[in-house]
Structure formats: structure tokens, C-alpha cells
Write a protein that holds these residues in place. Structure first.
Motif, PDB file in Angstrom:
ATOM      1  N   ARG A  82      44.136  38.060  38.335  1.00  0.00           N
ATOM      2  CA  ARG A  82      45.493  38.606  38.351  1.00  0.00           C
ATOM      3  C   ARG A  82      46.381  37.684  37.526  1.00  0.00           C
ATOM      4  NH1 ARG A  82      43.767  39.490  43.802  1.00  0.00           N
ATOM      5  NH2 ARG A  82      43.575  41.727  44.242  1.00  0.00           N
ATOM      6  N   LYS A  83      46.602  38.071  36.300  1.00  0.00           N
ATOM      7  CA  LYS A  83      47.415  37.254  35.405  1.00  0.00           C
ATOM      8  C   LYS A  83      48.837  37.825  35.403  1.00  0.00           C
ATOM      9  CE  LYS A  83      47.574  35.369  30.741  1.00  0.00           C
ATOM     10  NZ  LYS A  83      46.975  35.413  29.398  1.00  0.00           N
ATOM     11  N   GLY A  84      49.716  37.185  36.149  1.00  0.00           N
ATOM     12  CA  GLY A  84      51.051  37.746  36.285  1.00  0.00           C
ATOM     13  C   GLY A  84      51.026  39.026  37.097  1.00  0.00           C
ATOM     14  N   ALA A  85      50.244  39.035  38.166  1.00  0.00           N
ATOM     15  CA  ALA A  85      50.196  40.193  39.068  1.00  0.00           C
ATOM     16  C   ALA A  85      50.098  39.672  40.498  1.00  0.00           C
ATOM     17  CB  ALA A  85      49.007  41.094  38.748  1.00  0.00           C
ATOM     18  N   THR A  86      50.779  40.334  41.411  1.00  0.00           N
ATOM     19  CA  THR A  86      50.875  39.898  42.800  1.00  0.00           C
ATOM     20  C   THR A  86      49.759  40.495  43.645  1.00  0.00           C
ATOM     21  OG1 THR A  86      53.280  39.701  42.653  1.00  0.00           O
ATOM     22  CG2 THR A  86      52.356  39.949  44.850  1.00  0.00           C
ATOM     23  N   PRO A  87      49.048  39.690  44.421  1.00  0.00           N
ATOM     24  CA  PRO A  87      48.074  40.257  45.368  1.00  0.00           C
ATOM     25  C   PRO A  87      48.786  41.209  46.329  1.00  0.00           C
ATOM     26  CG  PRO A  87      47.798  37.872  45.180  1.00  0.00           C
ATOM     27  CD  PRO A  87      49.076  38.206  44.483  1.00  0.00           C
ATOM     28  N   ALA A  88      48.242  42.404  46.473  1.00  0.00           N
ATOM     29  CA  ALA A  88      48.875  43.410  47.340  1.00  0.00           C
ATOM     30  C   ALA A  88      47.833  44.088  48.208  1.00  0.00           C
ATOM     31  CB  ALA A  88      49.633  44.434  46.493  1.00  0.00           C
ATOM     32  N   GLY A  89      46.965  43.267  48.800  1.00  0.00           N
ATOM     33  CA  GLY A  89      46.033  43.806  49.774  1.00  0.00           C
ATOM     34  C   GLY A  89      46.767  44.348  50.986  1.00  0.00           C
ATOM     35  N   ARG A  90      46.081  45.165  51.770  1.00  0.00           N
ATOM     36  CA  ARG A  90      46.737  45.787  52.925  1.00  0.00           C
ATOM     37  C   ARG A  90      47.294  44.719  53.862  1.00  0.00           C
ATOM     38  NH1 ARG A  90      47.121  50.621  55.124  1.00  0.00           N
ATOM     39  NH2 ARG A  90      45.691  51.525  53.583  1.00  0.00           N
ATOM     40  N   ILE A 138      61.060  41.561  48.912  1.00  0.00           N
ATOM     41  CA  ILE A 138      60.008  41.100  49.809  1.00  0.00           C
ATOM     42  C   ILE A 138      59.146  42.321  50.104  1.00  0.00           C
ATOM     43  CG2 ILE A 138      59.492  39.997  52.015  1.00  0.00           C
ATOM     44  CD1 ILE A 138      62.476  39.034  51.978  1.00  0.00           C
ATOM     45  N   VAL A 139      57.848  42.212  49.845  1.00  0.00           N
ATOM     46  CA  VAL A 139      56.987  43.391  49.927  1.00  0.00           C
ATOM     47  C   VAL A 139      55.762  43.128  50.800  1.00  0.00           C
ATOM     48  CG1 VAL A 139      57.717  44.212  47.655  1.00  0.00           C
ATOM     49  CG2 VAL A 139      55.693  42.747  47.838  1.00  0.00           C
ATOM     50  N   ARG A 140      55.175  44.220  51.251  1.00  0.00           N
ATOM     51  CA  ARG A 140      53.908  44.172  51.993  1.00  0.00           C
ATOM     52  C   ARG A 140      52.931  45.101  51.283  1.00  0.00           C
ATOM     53  NH1 ARG A 140      55.180  45.411  57.687  1.00  0.00           N
ATOM     54  NH2 ARG A 140      55.512  47.510  56.879  1.00  0.00           N
ATOM     55  N   GLY A 141      51.771  44.563  50.906  1.00  0.00           N
ATOM     56  CA  GLY A 141      50.810  45.339  50.138  1.00  0.00           C
ATOM     57  C   GLY A 141      50.201  46.478  50.918  1.00  0.00           C
ATOM     58  N   ARG A 142      49.811  47.520  50.180  1.00  0.00           N
ATOM     59  CA  ARG A 142      49.156  48.688  50.786  1.00  0.00           C
ATOM     60  C   ARG A 142      47.648  48.696  50.547  1.00  0.00           C
ATOM     61  NH1 ARG A 142      53.016  54.000  49.790  1.00  0.00           N
ATOM     62  NH2 ARG A 142      54.792  53.309  51.061  1.00  0.00           N
ATOM     63  N   GLY A 143      47.165  47.752  49.713  1.00  0.00           N
ATOM     64  CA  GLY A 143      45.726  47.678  49.472  1.00  0.00           C
ATOM     65  C   GLY A 143      45.168  48.844  48.685  1.00  0.00           C
ATOM     66  N   VAL A 144      45.908  49.343  47.698  1.00  0.00           N
ATOM     67  CA  VAL A 144      45.467  50.493  46.907  1.00  0.00           C
ATOM     68  C   VAL A 144      44.294  50.088  46.011  1.00  0.00           C
ATOM     69  CG1 VAL A 144      46.154  52.157  45.144  1.00  0.00           C
ATOM     70  CG2 VAL A 144      47.748  51.540  46.983  1.00  0.00           C
ATOM     71  N   ALA A 145      43.178  50.773  46.141  1.00  0.00           N
ATOM     72  CA  ALA A 145      41.955  50.405  45.421  1.00  0.00           C
ATOM     73  C   ALA A 145      42.115  50.541  43.908  1.00  0.00           C
ATOM     74  CB  ALA A 145      40.794  51.260  45.910  1.00  0.00           C
ATOM     75  N   GLU A 146      42.809  51.605  43.457  1.00  0.00           N
ATOM     76  CA  GLU A 146      42.943  51.849  42.019  1.00  0.00           C
ATOM     77  C   GLU A 146      43.676  50.718  41.299  1.00  0.00           C
ATOM     78  OE1 GLU A 146      43.620  53.999  44.384  1.00  0.00           O
ATOM     79  OE2 GLU A 146      42.115  55.581  44.053  1.00  0.00           O
ATOM     80  N   SER A 147      44.573  50.035  42.011  1.00  0.00           N
ATOM     81  CA  SER A 147      45.321  48.922  41.414  1.00  0.00           C
ATOM     82  C   SER A 147      44.618  47.592  41.625  1.00  0.00           C
ATOM     83  CB  SER A 147      46.727  48.843  42.020  1.00  0.00           C
ATOM     84  OG  SER A 147      46.678  48.341  43.350  1.00  0.00           O
ATOM     85  N   LEU A 148      43.382  47.648  42.164  1.00  0.00           N
ATOM     86  CA  LEU A 148      42.669  46.438  42.568  1.00  0.00           C
ATOM     87  C   LEU A 148      43.538  45.616  43.524  1.00  0.00           C
ATOM     88  CD1 LEU A 148      41.043  45.529  39.128  1.00  0.00           C
ATOM     89  CD2 LEU A 148      39.898  46.469  41.143  1.00  0.00           C
ATOM     90  N   ALA A 149      44.209  46.338  44.436  1.00  0.00           N
ATOM     91  CA  ALA A 149      45.066  45.720  45.461  1.00  0.00           C
ATOM     92  C   ALA A 149      46.052  44.742  44.843  1.00  0.00           C
ATOM     93  CB  ALA A 149      44.212  45.034  46.525  1.00  0.00           C
ATOM     94  N   SER A 150      46.785  45.224  43.840  1.00  0.00           N
ATOM     95  CA  SER A 150      47.718  44.376  43.092  1.00  0.00           C
ATOM     96  C   SER A 150      49.035  45.096  42.870  1.00  0.00           C
ATOM     97  CB  SER A 150      47.124  43.992  41.728  1.00  0.00           C
ATOM     98  OG  SER A 150      45.840  43.419  41.868  1.00  0.00           O
ATOM     99  N   ALA A 151      50.064  44.314  42.532  1.00  0.00           N
ATOM    100  CA  ALA A 151      51.373  44.850  42.154  1.00  0.00           C
ATOM    101  C   ALA A 151      51.958  43.933  41.086  1.00  0.00           C
ATOM    102  CB  ALA A 151      52.296  44.920  43.371  1.00  0.00           C
TER     103      ALA A 151
END
Length: 467
Positions: free
Chosen positions: A354-362, A378-391
Motif C-alpha cells: 500500500r503505497k500511499g493507501a490506508t489499510p481499510a480492513g473490516r 476518522i474512518v472505519r474500514g469495511r474490508g472490501v475485497a475489490e480494493s484489497l481492503a484499502s482506501a
């Protein structure tokens, strides 16, 4: 010079890494071409990039055109491009997309995603997420290994900030240091267990890095790194932080692993390029296999740099909390410019960069900043598989540093900051709020990836250059 194109300007047009960039920049120094405006130069370069064969006999541009043609076969050939997901594609520059397309052709690539704040970088674009099979790519991790956001929320009302601007300004000046020369002196330094880690002795390359790591512990870098006071507005009662809905004083910091991480990135990228020879456009994506001695060595050094970056933030927040005489109600920390071993939905273990991407696992908490005059979230990840759990990791650059310096004026930026009630210590035109994308547009492009729990609005910002 502000009126001179740089390599990053050409990369943003879509120029591949390699000789073509250097040749084009050198050619633009010729007297008759220097007379062209920046707009005219960019238009000409775009035309050469689109139709290089038309310029093979041009007296000025034949060498540049030849360098843009497909390279001869190398030891490792690229594979057909794999599919990947783009978020906010309409707001992403062509140079970043070109880089992502190249990354998706690596034979070790398994999956990928490009975040809405994406812009051009070295190797993988900033905002790029890449999953690989048993391989780690130093420049897909990035130079500032483990760069992160850290937020402390204090049980103090917003009025505290408004009433004590100069006092809080002084707190930032005395508790933070920026850049390569501004370090804490003897007697001011705080120790940390990360400085006692075995890797400093066990990995030969790191043995002469220990002294500089000790000197820079608890400090922040230059560029877009900052420490700032602002207003935290918690809007979701189920925020997982135990903080009631309401407004609070917050402290947000953004920085990474300082010289330690940069030296690790440069050293192991050089070694990777020597052992993994790729076509010119992909040379910064050279990898190390995790079952090799070099791969294991880099992995250990990368994790050390990530922990060192976290230690720097811990000390920053510790100093500020002590100066305030407060303990934070809650803290949120997340990092990017890193690689993780994770499993895909089909069970395969991969290395996710994740280069300049935030971990967004569930259920994973994080902070996505805006700019000096725009809120972060301030965010809480949803763990979306297509984004490789990232934001995204922020708003992302709208202007290159060169363009920002050329087009923006100091008076204009000062007025803009005053209109938003922001006190700035240090910083430069290349970090002006107008140089960044609209954070609200970026968040809208990734609304499926994270839940918003609250916001952070900057009010007193310190960056490199403040006195």
C-alpha cells in the motif's frame, strides 16, 4: 526554476521511466525551445509521447522519440496486464494510471487497485495497492517506509483552541522538530525500545544507520509532513473509540521513518534492480522474493523502519500531551508505504503493498487527512475485497510541486489560510491547500470502502521551515 519543467511533470504526462525523460529535459534547454511557454512545451511533449514514430527523423527530438519506442527484450519479460479496480478514475492523472498499468504487467502481480487520491510516484503510483506472489517490491512500498497518521483526542473543548492560539503555537514550536538539521539536543531526547532492536546489528547495512536513527527519533520530515492542532468532531456514537459524540481538541501528526526508511528503500531497490532486470518502464518495480536472503533482509529492515516511524509519533504525542497537562481520551494511528502478508478472499497468501493507501480492513480505524483548510476524516474500514481492503491516504495532489510554485503566490495562499482561520508555521507554496484535490470528492469516490466516524479540521499547522 519555477518556469522550468521537471521530471515529475513529464511523468504526469505519461512518460515512462528511463532515458526519454532525461533526453527530453536536456533538449528543452536548447535556446529555441526555451522560448516556448510551459503550456507549449507540455503540448509538444504530449504529441511526441503519443506519436514517437513521427519524430524519429526530427533533428530536435529523434533521440527522445527512439527512447519512447518499446525496449528490446530483457531478462524478465512483462506479462499481459491483469485487471484492477480504479476508484474516482475521472480525477486521476494519466501518469499514475500508466504506472499502475505497468505494475499490473509484472509476472508476480496477483491483483491491484488504485485509490481516488492517486498521483504519480516512483515505481508504483502514490495511491497504488498491489498484491504479489511471494515478492516484495521496495519502490512499491515507497521511500518513506511506514509513513503514518496519528491522532490524539483530548477532553478539551474547541473554545480552548480558539482562546489559546499563541500558547498552542508555542507548544508546537517547543515540542516538534522538522527536517534534517532540526533535531532535539542532548537532555531533550527521549529514549525508545526500537533503538535497541537487534536488526541494527544483525543487518550489515543498518549498522551505520543507528547513530542517525538516534539523532532523528521523535522528529518529523519535510515536504507534506506536519503536526497540527485542530477540532475533532465525533459524529458516530458507535465509533469504537469510546468517545461520546461531540467536539474536542485534537492533535494530528503525519510523518514517517526519516532517513532510516529512505536509506533502506534506496539500498534495497538498487539490489533488486541488479537481481531482477526489467524493461525500462518497469525498472523501479524490481522485486525481491521472500524466500531469498535479500528478501528476508529487506522485510526485516522494512518492519524496523515502520516501528521506528511509530516511535517518532509516540514521542511527538507524548511531548505535546505533557505540555498540555492532559492525557488523550483516545488515539488513532494507521500507516501506509508498507507491505503486509495477507490472504485474499480465495485463501491465497499474498504480499499487499500500500503505497500511499490506508489499510481499510473490516473494523480497522484510520485517519484520512484533507489539506490545511479542508477537514480530514476518522474512518472505519469495511474490508472490501475489490480494493484489497484499502482506501485513500489523503486528498492527493492536484498540482505537481513545480506547478504549485509556478502558479501560486504567497499573498494568495496567506489570504486563503486567513479566510479559513488557519495559523501556519513553516510550509511552502508546494504544500498550499490549492495544490490538493477536493477531499470531499475523494471521499465520495470511496464511500463504499470506509464508514466515516468523525472529522478533524486543522487550525494551527506546523511544517518544515517554521521558526
Amino acid at each position: 526554476m519555477a518556469n522550468q519543467l521537471r521530471g515529475n511533470d513529464l511523468r504526469q504526462l505519461g512518460f515512462p521511466e528511463g532515458r526519454a525523460i532525461g533526453l527530453a529535459l536536456a533538449q528543452l534547454q536548447r535556446k529555441h525551445l526555451k522560448r516556448l511557454s510551459l503550456t507549449e512545451q507540455l503540448a509538444l511533449l504530449k504529441l511526441i509521447l503519443q506519436t514517437p514514430t513521427n519524430f524519429l527523423t526530427d533533428l530536435d527530438w529523434s533521440h527522445t522519440a527512439a527512447a519512447l519506442l518499446p525496449p528490446p527484450s530483457r531478462h524478465i519479460a512483462l506479462a499481459p496486464r491483469k485487471d484492477y479496480v480504479l476508484y474516482g478514475a475521472e480525477h486521476i492523472e494519466p501518469g499514475a494510471i500508466h504506472q499502475m498499468e505497468t505494475a499490473m504487467k509484472l509476472p508476480v502481480t496477483v491483483a491491484g487497485a488504485l485509490m481516488p487520491d492517486a498521483h504519480h510516484g516512483y515505481g508504483l503510483p502514490i495511491g497504488g495497492v498491489l498484491a504479489t506472489d511471494n515478492a516484495v517490491i521496495p519502490y512499491a512500498v515507497g521511500v518513506d517506509i511506514g509513513c503514518r497518521m496519528a491522532l490524539s483526542i483530548f477532553a478539551l473543548p474547541p473554545q480552548y483552541l480558539a482562546q489559546r492560539v499563541q500558547e498552542l503555537r508555542g507548544v508546537l514550536l517547543t515540542t516538534t522538530k522538522f527536517g534534517n538539521r532540526d533535531v532535539f539536543r542532548h537532555g531533550q531526547k527521549l529514549g525508545h525500545e526500537v533503538l535497541e532492536r537487534d536488526e541494527f546489528a544483525a543487518i550489515p547495512f543498518l549498522r551505520n544507520k543507528h547513530e542517525s536513527a538516534i539523532a532523528q527519533i521523535g522528529t518529523s520530515g519535510s515536504g507534506n509532513h506536519f503536526v497540527e492542532f485542530g477540532i475533532v468532531d465525533i459524529t458516530d456514537p458507535t465509533n469504537d473509540m469510546g468517545v461520546p459524540v461531540g467536539q474536542y481538541l485534537g492533535l494530528l501528526s503525519h510523518s514517517g521513518s526519516r532517513g532510516l526508511g529512505a536509506s533502506i528503500a534506496q539500498h534495497y531497490t538498487k539490489l533488486a534492480r541488479e537481481t531482477c532486470q526489467l524493461p525500462a518502464e518497469a525498472q523501479h518495480l524490481a522485486w525481491l522474493t521472500l524466500d531469498s536472503e535479500l528478501g528476508q533482509e529487506y522485510w526485516a529492515a522494512m518492519n524496523l523502519a515502520g516501528d521506528y516511524a511509530s516511535a517518532c509519533h509516540q514521542q511527538i504525542h507524548q511531548r505535546v500531551a505533557r505540555a498540555l497537562g492532559e492525557r488523550p481520551l483516545a488515539k488513532v494511528e494507521n500507516h501506509h508505504n508498507f507491505a503486509w502478508k495477507e490472504r485474499l478472499s480465495d485463501g491465497r497468501e499474498v504480499v499487499v503493498h500500500r503505497k500511499g493507501a490506508t489499510p481499510a480492513g473490516r473494523g480497522v480505524l484510520g485517519v484520512i487527512p484533507g489539506s490545511m483548510t479542508a477537514p480530514g476524516f476518522i474512518v472505519r474500514g469495511r474490508g472490501v475485497a475489490e480494493s484489497l481492503a484499502s482506501a485513500s491516504h489523503g486528498a492527493g495532489r492536484l498540482m505537481s510541486r513545480t506547478r504549485a510554485k509556478a502558479e501560486l503566490g504567497e499573498a494568495e495562499v496567506r489570504r486563503h489560510l486567513q479566510q479559513h482561520g488557519v495559523e501556519l508555521i513553516g510550509g511552502g507554496l508546494d504544500e498550499a491547500p490549492m495544490a490538493y484535490k477536493d477531499i470531499h470528492t475523494v471521499m465520495q469516490s470511496q464511500h463504499d470502502l470506509v464508514d466515516v466516524l468523525g472529522s478533524f479540521t486543522p487550525k494551527i499547522v506546523r511544517m518544515d521551515g517554521g521558526a
